[in-house]
Design an enzyme around this catalytic site. Structure first.
Site, PDB file in Angstrom:
ATOM      1  N   HIS A 142      94.208 -37.033 -30.051  1.00  6.99           N
ATOM      2  CA  HIS A 142      95.480 -36.846 -29.283  1.00  6.99           C
ATOM      3  C   HIS A 142      96.361 -36.632 -30.295  1.00  6.99           C
ATOM      4  CE1 HIS A 142      98.600 -36.814 -26.670  1.00  6.99           C
ATOM      5  NE2 HIS A 142      98.901 -38.201 -26.799  1.00  6.99           N
TER       6      HIS A 142
ATOM      7  N   CYS B   7      98.701 -39.037 -20.879  1.00  3.13           N
ATOM      8  CA  CYS B   7      97.855 -38.401 -22.231  1.00  3.13           C
ATOM      9  C   CYS B   7      96.220 -38.552 -22.217  1.00  3.13           C
ATOM     10  CB  CYS B   7      98.623 -38.651 -23.587  1.00  3.13           C
ATOM     11  SG  CYS B   7     100.407 -38.422 -23.579  1.00  3.13           S
TER      12      CYS B   7
ATOM     13  N   ASN C 282     103.475 -32.986 -28.726  1.00  5.25           N
ATOM     14  CA  ASN C 282     102.440 -34.006 -27.979  1.00  5.25           C
ATOM     15  C   ASN C 282     102.318 -33.225 -26.685  1.00  5.25           C
ATOM     16  OD1 ASN C 282     101.347 -35.690 -26.002  1.00  5.25           O
ATOM     17  ND2 ASN C 282     102.541 -37.374 -26.914  1.00  5.25           N
TER      18      ASN C 282
END
Length: 336
Positions: free
Chosen positions: A255, A115, A285
């Site tokens: 994020h 990520c 996500n």
């Protein structure tokens, strides 16, 4: 050496059309919309359908950024792709994108930082340009997490969505650097808390390998504790390197992993709601693509006003994490 400044030219995005809501997931999981949304902030996610894959989304995001900047693939000197679940190990996703956009003059390769991939890609791209080696660098983040999830584990499969994003950077001719400060970190001792194994078959002449898990696994509690300790430190270090304070920042673009984590960072920085860009409710996500997708959507919807300053920050498997203080120019993503 005189380092050359970097300009953020454009941002691109590509997501699957298929949407899976929390209510849809109740057909395969013992869960509910309330259970998922109160714990994560997620209401739906976009999921790859049929033969859709990371390469396809990455190509579309790359084309979007080129179109918004009004330049051709032949003008690109380097392509850096952040992906943790590519369609192919080789040829790389970067090389596939190079072919698709006609970037015949560009080097192309992939990086795997989960990520945090786009923050690392920014570090690499900035280095390429600042040394004068390359002029136009295309950064792409693309993942199809849905293909690597255990869809019987409601603790993890509800969290992720699929998608891609891109950032096109170039040498700034006016001398103003859009990547004002950047801070990246890694701690391999924490790697066990988010894993996805790539397991092949041993040669038949040797002992077979033990069967292992080929799906994403995550220890959410440990990740949360780690992030709430490391991310504020990274952000504050980045601000110090930029000779700035939180009050000098217009937007936090974090994020999109969990709404509780985002709110925790917001409270630590004492940012009001209008300064924090959140779209986790729509996309979940999307791994390395999540920060640029949030940035892209914030600009397109007008929630992010330009010119302005923003903090981009991400964390993920590795463990790896990073932050960037960036300048968002007035005409960003607006064709001249």
């Amino acid at each position: 050496m005189n380092f050359k400044p970097v300009q953020i030219l454009s941002i691109g995005m590509s997501i699957p059309e298929t949407v899976i809501t929390n209510d849809n997931l109740t057909k395969i999981l013992d869960t509910s919309d309330e259970w998922i949304s109160t714990r994560t902030g997620i209401k739906q996610r976009h999921i790859a359908n049929g033969d859709e894959n990371s390469t396809l989304f990455g190509i579309n995001a790359a084309k979007d950024a080129l179109d918004k900047a009004g330049i051709s693939g032949e003008e690109i000197d380097a392509i850096v792709v952040a992906t943790s679940n590519p369609y192919n190990i080789y040829p790389s996703t970067g090389c596939a994108i190079q072919e698709a956009i006609g970037a015949k003059n560009a080097i192309a390769f992939d990086i795997t930082v989960a990520c945090t991939g786009m923050i690392y890609a920014l570090e690499i791209g900035r280095s390429f340009i600042s040394t004068g080696k390359y002029k136009n660098v295309l950064l792409v983040a693309t993942d199809t997490n849905s293909k690597f999830l255990d869809w019987t584990d409601r603790g993890s499969c509800v969290l992720f969505g699929d998608g891609a994003s891109s950032i096109l950077i170039t040498e700034a001719k006016d001398g103003n650097d859009d990547i004002i400060a950047l801070n990246v970190n890694a701690d391999g001792t924490m790697g066990k808390h988010i894993t996805m194994n790539l397991i092949g078959d041993n040669c038949p002449l040797v002992e077979p390998a033990k069967e292992g898990c080929k799906k994403i696994t995550m220890n959410g509690k440990e990740v949360y504790k780690f992030v709430m300790h490391t991310m504020p430190e990274s952000i504050m270090q980045c601000l110090a390197d930029a000779n700035m304070e939180p009050k000098d920042i217009d937007y936090l673009v974090p994020h999109q992993a969990n709404l509780r984590i985002i709110e925790g960072l917001q409270n630590r920085l004492e940012f009001s709601d209008d300064k924090v860009i959140v779209n986790i409710d729509k996309y979940g996500n999307t791994s390395a693509a999540s920060v640029p997708i949030a940035l892209y959507e914030g600009i397109e919807t007008g929630k992010i006003k330009t010119p302005s300053y923003a903090i981009l920050c991400a964390f993920g498997a590795g463990m790896a994490w990073g932050s960037a203080v960036v300048r968002l120019r007035e005409n960003l993503n607006k064709k001249s």
